[in-house]
Design a protein around this motif. Sequence first.
Motif, PDB file in Angstrom:
ATOM      1  N   TYR A  98       0.861  -1.176  -0.033  1.00 21.58           N
ATOM      2  CA  TYR A  98      -0.019   0.027  -0.182  1.00 21.58           C
ATOM      3  C   TYR A  98       1.006   1.118   0.075  1.00 21.58           C
ATOM      4  CZ  TYR A  98      -3.780  -3.556   1.586  1.00 21.58           C
ATOM      5  OH  TYR A  98      -4.473  -4.541   1.484  1.00 21.58           O
ATOM      6  N   SER A  99       0.397   2.206  -0.735  1.00 27.18           N
ATOM      7  CA  SER A  99       1.091   3.414  -0.825  1.00 27.18           C
ATOM      8  C   SER A  99       0.698   4.633   0.042  1.00 27.18           C
ATOM      9  CB  SER A  99       1.351   3.832  -2.318  1.00 27.18           C
ATOM     10  OG  SER A  99       0.206   4.227  -2.901  1.00 27.18           O
ATOM     11  N   ASP A 100      -0.638   4.496   0.257  1.00 27.97           N
ATOM     12  CA  ASP A 100      -1.354   5.688   0.893  1.00 27.97           C
ATOM     13  C   ASP A 100      -2.482   5.165   1.615  1.00 27.97           C
ATOM     14  OD1 ASP A 100      -1.385   7.923   2.050  1.00 27.97           O
ATOM     15  OD2 ASP A 100      -2.047   9.391   0.512  1.00 27.97           O
ATOM     16  N   VAL A 101      -3.021   5.770   2.633  1.00 27.92           N
ATOM     17  CA  VAL A 101      -4.367   5.480   3.253  1.00 27.92           C
ATOM     18  C   VAL A 101      -5.032   6.884   3.711  1.00 27.92           C
ATOM     19  CG1 VAL A 101      -3.976   2.949   3.927  1.00 27.92           C
ATOM     20  CG2 VAL A 101      -3.306   5.059   5.282  1.00 27.92           C
ATOM     21  N   THR A 102      -6.414   6.894   3.628  1.00 21.05           N
ATOM     22  CA  THR A 102      -7.043   8.034   4.132  1.00 21.05           C
ATOM     23  C   THR A 102      -8.563   7.668   4.568  1.00 21.05           C
ATOM     24  OG1 THR A 102      -7.469  10.372   3.551  1.00 21.05           O
ATOM     25  CG2 THR A 102      -8.262   8.752   2.007  1.00 21.05           C
ATOM     26  N   PHE A 103      -8.982   8.457   5.715  1.00 23.91           N
ATOM     27  CA  PHE A 103     -10.265   8.102   6.348  1.00 23.91           C
ATOM     28  C   PHE A 103     -11.081   9.410   5.724  1.00 23.91           C
ATOM     29  CE2 PHE A 103      -8.336   5.461   9.555  1.00 23.91           C
ATOM     30  CZ  PHE A 103      -9.354   4.726   9.796  1.00 23.91           C
ATOM     31  N   TYR A 104     -12.391   8.693   5.337  1.00 24.44           N
ATOM     32  CA  TYR A 104     -13.203   9.816   5.196  1.00 24.44           C
ATOM     33  C   TYR A 104     -14.801   9.316   5.639  1.00 24.44           C
ATOM     34  CZ  TYR A 104     -16.825  12.458   2.288  1.00 24.44           C
ATOM     35  OH  TYR A 104     -17.982  13.226   1.956  1.00 24.44           O
ATOM     36  N   GLU A 105     -15.394   9.726   6.566  1.00 26.39           N
ATOM     37  CA  GLU A 105     -16.745   9.582   7.323  1.00 26.39           C
ATOM     38  C   GLU A 105     -16.477   8.305   7.580  1.00 26.39           C
ATOM     39  OE1 GLU A 105     -19.841  10.474   4.412  1.00 26.39           O
ATOM     40  OE2 GLU A 105     -19.648  12.846   4.831  1.00 26.39           O
ATOM     41  N   GLY A 106     -15.313   7.569   8.279  1.00 24.46           N
ATOM     42  CA  GLY A 106     -15.241   6.409   9.143  1.00 24.46           C
ATOM     43  C   GLY A 106     -14.927   5.425   8.004  1.00 24.46           C
ATOM     44  N   MET A 107     -14.648   5.640   6.872  1.00 26.82           N
ATOM     45  CA  MET A 107     -14.398   4.673   5.776  1.00 26.82           C
ATOM     46  C   MET A 107     -12.839   4.998   5.308  1.00 26.82           C
ATOM     47  SD  MET A 107     -17.387   3.172   4.993  1.00 26.82           S
ATOM     48  CE  MET A 107     -18.773   3.392   5.237  1.00 26.82           C
ATOM     49  N   LEU A 108     -12.201   3.713   5.491  1.00 28.27           N
ATOM     50  CA  LEU A 108     -10.709   3.866   5.293  1.00 28.27           C
ATOM     51  C   LEU A 108     -10.491   3.594   3.715  1.00 28.27           C
ATOM     52  CD1 LEU A 108      -7.714   3.731   6.210  1.00 28.27           C
ATOM     53  CD2 LEU A 108      -7.837   1.543   6.129  1.00 28.27           C
ATOM     54  N   PHE A 109      -9.893   4.136   3.047  1.00 31.44           N
ATOM     55  CA  PHE A 109      -9.703   4.097   1.515  1.00 31.44           C
ATOM     56  C   PHE A 109      -8.256   3.896   1.524  1.00 31.44           C
ATOM     57  CE2 PHE A 109     -13.492   6.607   1.463  1.00 31.44           C
ATOM     58  CZ  PHE A 109     -14.087   6.276   0.336  1.00 31.44           C
ATOM     59  N   ALA A 110      -7.764   2.556   0.921  1.00 29.74           N
ATOM     60  CA  ALA A 110      -6.379   2.112   1.113  1.00 29.74           C
ATOM     61  C   ALA A 110      -5.701   2.250  -0.561  1.00 29.74           C
ATOM     62  CB  ALA A 110      -6.327   0.820   1.598  1.00 29.74           C
ATOM     63  N   LEU A 111      -4.812   2.736  -0.875  1.00 33.18           N
ATOM     64  CA  LEU A 111      -4.499   2.791  -2.134  1.00 33.18           C
ATOM     65  C   LEU A 111      -3.423   1.678  -2.299  1.00 33.18           C
ATOM     66  CD1 LEU A 111      -4.256   4.032  -5.044  1.00 33.18           C
ATOM     67  CD2 LEU A 111      -2.706   5.704  -4.066  1.00 33.18           C
ATOM     68  N   CYS A 112      -3.527   0.660  -3.195  1.00 30.62           N
ATOM     69  CA  CYS A 112      -2.415  -0.451  -3.551  1.00 30.62           C
ATOM     70  C   CYS A 112      -1.761   0.232  -4.674  1.00 30.62           C
ATOM     71  CB  CYS A 112      -3.239  -1.632  -4.080  1.00 30.62           C
ATOM     72  SG  CYS A 112      -4.411  -2.454  -2.600  1.00 30.62           S
ATOM     73  N   ASP A 113      -0.278  -0.243  -4.373  1.00 28.60           N
ATOM     74  CA  ASP A 113       0.783   0.197  -5.334  1.00 28.60           C
ATOM     75  C   ASP A 113       1.524  -1.043  -5.801  1.00 28.60           C
ATOM     76  OD1 ASP A 113       2.525   1.668  -6.555  1.00 28.60           O
ATOM     77  OD2 ASP A 113       3.615   2.647  -4.937  1.00 28.60           O
ATOM     78  N   SER A 114       0.915  -1.454  -6.906  1.00 27.31           N
ATOM     79  CA  SER A 114       1.705  -2.665  -7.534  1.00 27.31           C
ATOM     80  C   SER A 114       2.569  -2.025  -8.846  1.00 27.31           C
ATOM     81  CB  SER A 114       0.443  -3.655  -8.071  1.00 27.31           C
ATOM     82  OG  SER A 114      -0.295  -3.899  -7.158  1.00 27.31           O
ATOM     83  N   GLY A 115       2.905  -0.988  -8.836  1.00 21.63           N
ATOM     84  CA  GLY A 115       3.436  -0.276  -9.972  1.00 21.63           C
ATOM     85  C   GLY A 115       2.668  -0.045 -11.125  1.00 21.63           C
ATOM     86  N   PHE A 116       3.380   0.733 -11.964  1.00 22.01           N
ATOM     87  CA  PHE A 116       2.253   1.148 -13.220  1.00 22.01           C
ATOM     88  C   PHE A 116       2.345   0.096 -14.267  1.00 22.01           C
ATOM     89  CE2 PHE A 116       6.119   1.951 -16.064  1.00 22.01           C
ATOM     90  CZ  PHE A 116       7.122   2.358 -15.191  1.00 22.01           C
ATOM     91  N   CYS A 117       3.065  -0.898 -14.355  1.00 19.73           N
ATOM     92  CA  CYS A 117       2.947  -1.875 -15.206  1.00 19.73           C
ATOM     93  C   CYS A 117       1.512  -2.948 -14.715  1.00 19.73           C
ATOM     94  CB  CYS A 117       4.048  -2.780 -15.438  1.00 19.73           C
ATOM     95  SG  CYS A 117       5.453  -1.868 -16.164  1.00 19.73           S
ATOM     96  N   ASP A 118       1.130  -2.791 -13.649  1.00 14.54           N
ATOM     97  CA  ASP A 118       0.554  -3.733 -13.079  1.00 14.54           C
ATOM     98  C   ASP A 118      -1.031  -3.102 -12.786  1.00 14.54           C
ATOM     99  OD1 ASP A 118       2.288  -5.799 -13.230  1.00 14.54           O
ATOM    100  OD2 ASP A 118       3.062  -5.460 -11.347  1.00 14.54           O
ATOM    101  N   ILE A 119      -1.904  -4.028 -12.414  1.00 17.48           N
ATOM    102  CA  ILE A 119      -3.233  -3.428 -11.998  1.00 17.48           C
ATOM    103  C   ILE A 119      -3.389  -3.179 -10.832  1.00 17.48           C
ATOM    104  CG2 ILE A 119      -5.817  -3.953 -12.052  1.00 17.48           C
ATOM    105  CD1 ILE A 119      -5.593  -5.587 -14.480  1.00 17.48           C
ATOM    106  N   GLY A 120      -3.383  -2.014 -10.213  1.00 18.84           N
ATOM    107  CA  GLY A 120      -3.781  -1.539  -8.902  1.00 18.84           C
ATOM    108  C   GLY A 120      -5.041  -1.617  -8.621  1.00 18.84           C
ATOM    109  N   PHE A 121      -5.535  -1.281  -7.158  1.00 16.17           N
ATOM    110  CA  PHE A 121      -6.876  -0.975  -6.904  1.00 16.17           C
ATOM    111  C   PHE A 121      -6.970  -0.268  -5.478  1.00 16.17           C
ATOM    112  CE2 PHE A 121      -6.855  -4.705  -4.127  1.00 16.17           C
ATOM    113  CZ  PHE A 121      -6.008  -5.549  -4.770  1.00 16.17           C
TER     114      PHE A 121
END
Length: 407
Positions: free
Chosen positions: A191-214
């Motif tokens: 994971y490269s970054d995380v943030t909270f919004y209204e009690g929800m955690l959004f976690a950004l996966c970082d698999s590199g620009f050649c792969d599918i992240g989500f």
Amino acid sequence: MAINAWHFLSPSPFLSPSALLMLPLDKDDDGHGCRFFGIKDKTTLTFRNFPEIFSHSRCVGSSHGWLVLLDKDSEPYLLDPLRGSRILRLPPIETFPPVLQVLRSHGDSKYSLATFRLGRPRSTTLLPLLPLRDYIMSKAVLSANPNDDTKGKSCWVVVIAGGESKLAFCSCKDFGGVGVWMELAGNGGPYSDVTFYEGMLFALCDSGFCDIGFVEVWDFNRDHPMKIMEIKSSFPRKSAEVARALENVCFTNTYIVESAGEILLLVRFIAYFVNKHGDPVEEDYLPIEEDTHPLVYPYKTLHFHIYMLDKNNEEWVGLDSIGDRAVFVGGSHSRSVLARDFPDFEANSVYFTNDNRDPEECDDLCGGYDTGVYSLQSGKVKKICELSSDKIEPPPFWVFPSDYHSK
């Protein structure tokens, strides 16, 4: 020295609602503390009376006006530095998921050791507790201000942990050093970054620009967090093409930010080396041994790409402008504010601090200085303030006062 809660500062007279830039004390300053630089009036307030336990601490997060600090034994704490209300002990390092074992010396703590998972493949290493701080946590965010009479009762702390960049969390029930850290069992990261919004955690996966992240979305408005959504999305083609074209001179960092109810992805392009004019250069350009510093700096932010998440189509939509918003990224909790409410901020801009903390790539002469503001309109980077040195250690962090609420 165990600390659960300690009132040690009087209420600060410097409670500006704007973002403050936290800087280390000058070399000539006595005591333990930091300096806060106000963007609006360009003044600095110095705190020198932090408890001695934080004399060699490392900051791994700034969220809702609180700092997340690791002391010299890598034990984690929460500190409200501006209003000086409390210090909160987080669960002990022995319970942190990447840590397999801690061997404590009954005498000098510098002889205490920890075994932990360094990265992939699942290799382990043995380190003293002091340098362990450089590897054990890369970023920490809070779901709410622990001082909040309502939301603070259900405050969570989420960290990006260890060399594997997985997620770990604890709740306010674990404060006081009595609870345990738990692993947030997502797709496994990194994971490269995380943030909270209204009690929800959004976690950004970082698999590199050649792969599918989500993006993973976790609901923390319950007794135990639960993953409620997984948004698969390709790394934006525009940024992937630029990253490939500049791969010999540039690398990228990525951030996830809530802005006016939308989720944004920021791609930060950072040159490995730049010449005295700020232009990226390849390693072959480096000065010969008899040349002197600062003909070449080790890294510098060049520009940003910004995207908005289309949840329905599971894709990132490019943005040329963020309108009247200003975004703050770096080692702190990524934030967005409405610039017209704060005239000291430039609209349609990204304020950034240095977050290149790889201990294997530390430079004795330079580091921590890569701080500034990027204008999406002009495409240019400019300084926020004049730093006294090319080596800022620890690097700057954004701090939003505890009584500030994003709009």
